[in-house]
Design a protein around this motif. Structure first.
Motif, mmCIF file in Angstrom:
data_model
loop_
_atom_site.group_PDB
_atom_site.id
_atom_site.type_symbol
_atom_site.label_atom_id
_atom_site.label_comp_id
_atom_site.label_asym_id
_atom_site.label_seq_id
_atom_site.Cartn_x
_atom_site.Cartn_y
_atom_site.Cartn_z
ATOM 1 N N PRO A 91 -6.653 -14.250 3.828
ATOM 2 C CA PRO A 91 -7.830 -14.560 3.012
ATOM 3 C C PRO A 91 -7.898 -13.730 1.736
ATOM 4 N N HIS A 92 -8.391 -14.377 0.694
ATOM 5 C CA HIS A 92 -8.573 -13.657 -0.564
ATOM 6 C C HIS A 92 -9.895 -12.911 -0.504
ATOM 7 N N THR A 93 -9.827 -11.567 -0.585
ATOM 8 C CA THR A 93 -11.041 -10.762 -0.435
ATOM 9 C C THR A 93 -11.727 -10.494 -1.763
ATOM 10 N N LYS A 94 -11.241 -11.134 -2.858
ATOM 11 C CA LYS A 94 -11.967 -11.014 -4.123
ATOM 12 C C LYS A 94 -13.352 -11.619 -3.993
ATOM 13 N N ALA A 95 -13.535 -12.498 -2.985
ATOM 14 C CA ALA A 95 -14.851 -13.090 -2.768
ATOM 15 C C ALA A 95 -15.843 -12.037 -2.285
ATOM 16 N N ILE A 153 -1.401 -8.236 -3.731
ATOM 17 C CA ILE A 153 -2.116 -8.221 -5.026
ATOM 18 C C ILE A 153 -1.675 -9.470 -5.780
ATOM 19 N N THR A 154 -2.604 -10.431 -5.953
ATOM 20 C CA THR A 154 -2.200 -11.771 -6.406
ATOM 21 C C THR A 154 -2.133 -11.922 -7.926
ATOM 22 N N THR A 155 -2.501 -10.882 -8.663
ATOM 23 C CA THR A 155 -2.448 -10.963 -10.124
ATOM 24 C C THR A 155 -1.381 -10.001 -10.637
ATOM 25 N N GLN A 190 -1.270 -23.463 -15.573
ATOM 26 C CA GLN A 190 -0.830 -22.914 -16.853
ATOM 27 C C GLN A 190 -1.529 -21.583 -17.141
ATOM 28 N N ARG A 191 -1.468 -20.718 -16.134
ATOM 29 C CA ARG A 191 -2.008 -19.361 -16.278
ATOM 30 C C ARG A 191 -0.789 -18.453 -16.204
ATOM 31 N N CYS A 192 -0.655 -17.660 -15.167
ATOM 32 C CA CYS A 192 0.584 -16.900 -14.992
ATOM 33 C C CYS A 192 1.597 -17.788 -14.264
ATOM 34 N N ALA A 211 2.343 -19.894 -5.122
ATOM 35 C CA ALA A 211 2.085 -21.157 -5.833
ATOM 36 C C ALA A 211 0.613 -21.497 -5.604
ATOM 37 N N TYR A 212 -0.225 -21.137 -6.558
ATOM 38 C CA TYR A 212 -1.682 -21.284 -6.402
ATOM 39 C C TYR A 212 -2.235 -22.109 -7.558
ATOM 40 N N SER A 213 -2.933 -23.190 -7.233
ATOM 41 C CA SER A 213 -3.482 -24.085 -8.260
ATOM 42 C C SER A 213 -4.999 -23.927 -8.311
ATOM 43 N N GLY A 269 -3.029 -21.838 -1.999
ATOM 44 C CA GLY A 269 -4.126 -22.602 -1.401
ATOM 45 C C GLY A 269 -5.438 -21.832 -1.467
ATOM 46 N N GLY A 270 -6.528 -22.584 -1.562
ATOM 47 C CA GLY A 270 -7.850 -21.974 -1.610
ATOM 48 C C GLY A 270 -8.817 -22.777 -0.755
ATOM 49 N N THR A 271 -10.091 -22.462 -0.864
ATOM 50 C CA THR A 271 -11.107 -23.111 -0.038
ATOM 51 C C THR A 271 -11.135 -24.623 -0.275
ATOM 52 N N GLY A 272 -10.789 -25.044 -1.485
ATOM 53 C CA GLY A 272 -10.787 -26.479 -1.764
ATOM 54 C C GLY A 272 -9.534 -27.191 -1.312
ATOM 55 N N ILE A 317 -2.044 -19.256 3.681
ATOM 56 C CA ILE A 317 -3.105 -19.793 2.824
ATOM 57 C C ILE A 317 -4.001 -18.639 2.376
ATOM 58 N N GLN A 318 -4.347 -18.677 1.069
ATOM 59 C CA GLN A 318 -5.078 -17.549 0.459
ATOM 60 C C GLN A 318 -6.563 -17.814 0.273
ATOM 61 N N ALA A 319 -7.148 -18.762 0.976
ATOM 62 C CA ALA A 319 -8.556 -19.121 0.722
ATOM 63 C C ALA A 319 -9.472 -17.906 0.833
ATOM 64 N N GLY A 320 -10.523 -17.900 0.018
ATOM 65 C CA GLY A 320 -11.423 -16.751 0.017
ATOM 66 C C GLY A 320 -12.901 -17.108 0.120
ATOM 67 N N SER A 321 -13.333 -18.048 -0.698
ATOM 68 C CA SER A 321 -14.778 -18.316 -0.811
ATOM 69 C C SER A 321 -15.405 -18.867 0.461
ATOM 70 N N TYR A 322 -14.572 -19.456 1.338
ATOM 71 C CA TYR A 322 -15.105 -20.075 2.563
ATOM 72 C C TYR A 322 -15.974 -19.117 3.363
ATOM 73 N N ALA A 354 -21.394 -24.442 -5.806
ATOM 74 C CA ALA A 354 -20.323 -25.201 -6.474
ATOM 75 C C ALA A 354 -19.336 -25.721 -5.426
ATOM 76 N N TYR A 355 -18.953 -24.865 -4.497
ATOM 77 C CA TYR A 355 -18.005 -25.293 -3.461
ATOM 78 C C TYR A 355 -18.633 -26.294 -2.497
ATOM 79 N N GLN A 356 -19.954 -26.194 -2.324
ATOM 80 C CA GLN A 356 -20.613 -27.126 -1.413
ATOM 81 C C GLN A 356 -20.482 -28.574 -1.908
HETATM 82 C C1 LIG Z 1 -4.539 -16.347 -6.589
HETATM 83 C C2 LIG Z 1 -5.746 -16.786 -5.820
HETATM 84 N N1 LIG Z 1 -5.597 -17.134 -4.529
HETATM 85 C C3 LIG Z 1 -6.658 -17.520 -3.787
HETATM 86 C C4 LIG Z 1 -7.938 -17.578 -4.316
HETATM 87 C C5 LIG Z 1 -9.088 -17.953 -3.422
HETATM 88 O O1 LIG Z 1 -9.654 -19.121 -3.742
HETATM 89 P P1 LIG Z 1 -11.068 -19.581 -3.190
HETATM 90 O O2 LIG Z 1 -12.032 -18.456 -3.348
HETATM 91 O O3 LIG Z 1 -11.370 -20.690 -4.081
HETATM 92 O O4 LIG Z 1 -10.871 -19.946 -1.784
HETATM 93 C C6 LIG Z 1 -8.137 -17.255 -5.669
HETATM 94 C C7 LIG Z 1 -9.465 -17.363 -6.258
HETATM 95 O O5 LIG Z 1 -9.716 -17.253 -7.419
HETATM 96 C C8 LIG Z 1 -7.014 -16.833 -6.434
HETATM 97 O O6 LIG Z 1 -7.138 -16.494 -7.721
#
Ligand SMILES: Cc1ncc(COP(=O)(O)O)c(C=O)c1O
Length: 369
Positions: free
Chosen positions: A38-42, A81-83, A141-143, A171-173, A217-220, A233-238, A244-246
């Motif tokens: 899971p992406h913990t930036k959320a 670290i995804t960035t 078309q980011r990194c 590979a994250y869209s 992959g993300g929540t969507g 899968i890297q989903a975070g917001s879930y 917005a996600y709703q």
């Molecule tokens: C690289 C990357 N992976 C995963 C996520 C998580 O996506 P989400 O919070 O939409 O599930 C993000 C969110 O910005 C992201 O930048």
């Protein structure tokens, strides 16, 4: 203490909904036969990352090195670290973090030769090895570099550079996460990475080119990739959801996504009611971010929220069936974007059945470094 007794504005989470979101995602990911990272930036809180790991997550993602420092200090052991990072100060911080926590897995996303050479050189001198994941272009078309001969050359460079090791591909869209309609979203998400996976399957077949990890992959979009060789899968917001996600819709053709519930909310107070059709609350953009639209008032779909600046939120009240609002009255808001709302608060309050039961410091808040 009761929820209504909290001073405002206060950020809180409904723990029943949060726990059900955690379970629901882990079960869905298990069914897909991949791992959840899971992406913990959320949420930016090590204790919540631990809750995700306790339910089966294999590790976590963070967006920034600062967030990685917070998670490592919070005893999280597997961090991606995804960035990409750049510059000597950053590379040194990455290596220092690894030196401080030699036993954790700390993986850095990169997309260029310069990253490999600089990180490799500094890591070798410090006597550590930093695992690397290469970000590939996935439609945003980011990194990310294109999946072509350049990717093979970069993998070979990593393999021949001391101080770094090749772990795989990201590979994250991100631009497709909020595409409306489940079928449509899955379709565009698969199309965005089609060439990437063709390349991986046809060209990265030799042992030292084959990725051990393919992350995205993300929540969507987390259910879009069945049959493709994502390993995690890297989903975070879930974990929280937001309004917005709703609205992205789900597999049962519901316009409102029922896969996960809104757990994250803001308690706000009416501070002024100058006109019958206008009241003002104490939650402006310093509380409720507006980058993904505006917050909604729980149980009052007729009331429209508008940012009134940094500290004010304007409520436009309907002329008919106007709810009676009083000064000091507390209202619950559903944020439009969980990540950027969390960033505005020091604390997250945990609430169960209307009672405050816990408080977490949002330790990664402000750690955009
Ligand atoms: C690289 C990357 N992976 C995963 C996520 C998580 O996506 P989400 O919070 O939409 O599930 C993000 C969110 O910005 C992201 O930048």
């Amino acid at each position: 203490m009761k929820l209504e007794q909290l001073d405002t504005p206060a950020l809180f989470v409904d723990l029943d909904v949060l726990e059900s979101n955690l379970e629901a995602m882990q079960q869905r990911i298990n069914k897909l036969g991949v791992k959840l990272r899971p992406h913990t930036k959320a949420h930016k809180i090590p204790a919540l990352a631990q809750m995700q790991i306790d339910r089966g997550a294999s590790g976590i993602c963070v967006a920034k090195l600062g967030e990685a420092e917070v998670m490592a200090a919070g005893r999280i052991k597997d961090i991606l670290i995804t960035t990409p990072i750049a510059g000597e100060t950053k590379y040194q911080k990455l290596i220092d973090l690894k030196l401080r926590h030699p036993k954790i897995t700390l993986i850095q996303v990169i997309d260029s030769k310069e990253h490999v050479l600089a990180i490799g050189n500094m890591a070798k001198n410090a006597g550590v090895t930093i695992p690397l994941i290469i970000e590939v272009e996935s439609g945003q078309q980011r990194c990310g570099l294109d999946a072509d001969e350049g990717l093979i050359a970069l993998i070979k460079l990593i393999n021949s550079t001391a101080g770094v090791s090749y772990e795989g591909i990201q590979a994250y869209s991100g631009h497709l996460q909020h595409t409306k309609g489940y079928e449509q979203r899955n379709k565009v998400a698969r199309a965005a990475v089609k060439d990437v996976f063709e390349f991986i399957e046809n060209e990265l077949t030799e042992d030292d080119l084959r990725p051990s990890i393919i992350s995205g992959g993300g929540t969507g979009t987390f259910e879009a990739y069945q049959g493709l060789s994502y390993t995690e899968i890297q989903a975070g917001s879930y974990i929280f959801m937001d309004n917005a996600y709703q609205k992205i819709g789900d597999e049962h053709q519901n316009d409102i996504n029922q896969q996960f519930g809104i757990a994250l909310k803001v308690l706000t107070s009416v501070i002024s009611h100058p006109k019958p059709n206008r009241a003002v609350v104490d939650a402006g953009t310093k509380c409720l971010s507006i980058d993904m639209g505006v917050a909604e008032v729980e149980s009052h779909p007729d009331i429209m929220y508008q940012s009134g600046g940094d500290e004010h939120g304007i409520l436009h009240l309907p002329s008919t069936h106007c709810p009676e609002l009083k000064l000091g009255q507390k209202l619950i808001m559903h944020p439009s974007h969980c990540d950027t709302t969390l960033h505005n608060f020091n604390q997250l309050v945990g609430v169960r059945n209307g009672e405050v039961v816990t408080t977490w410091q949002i330790e990664g808040r402000g750690r955009s470094d």
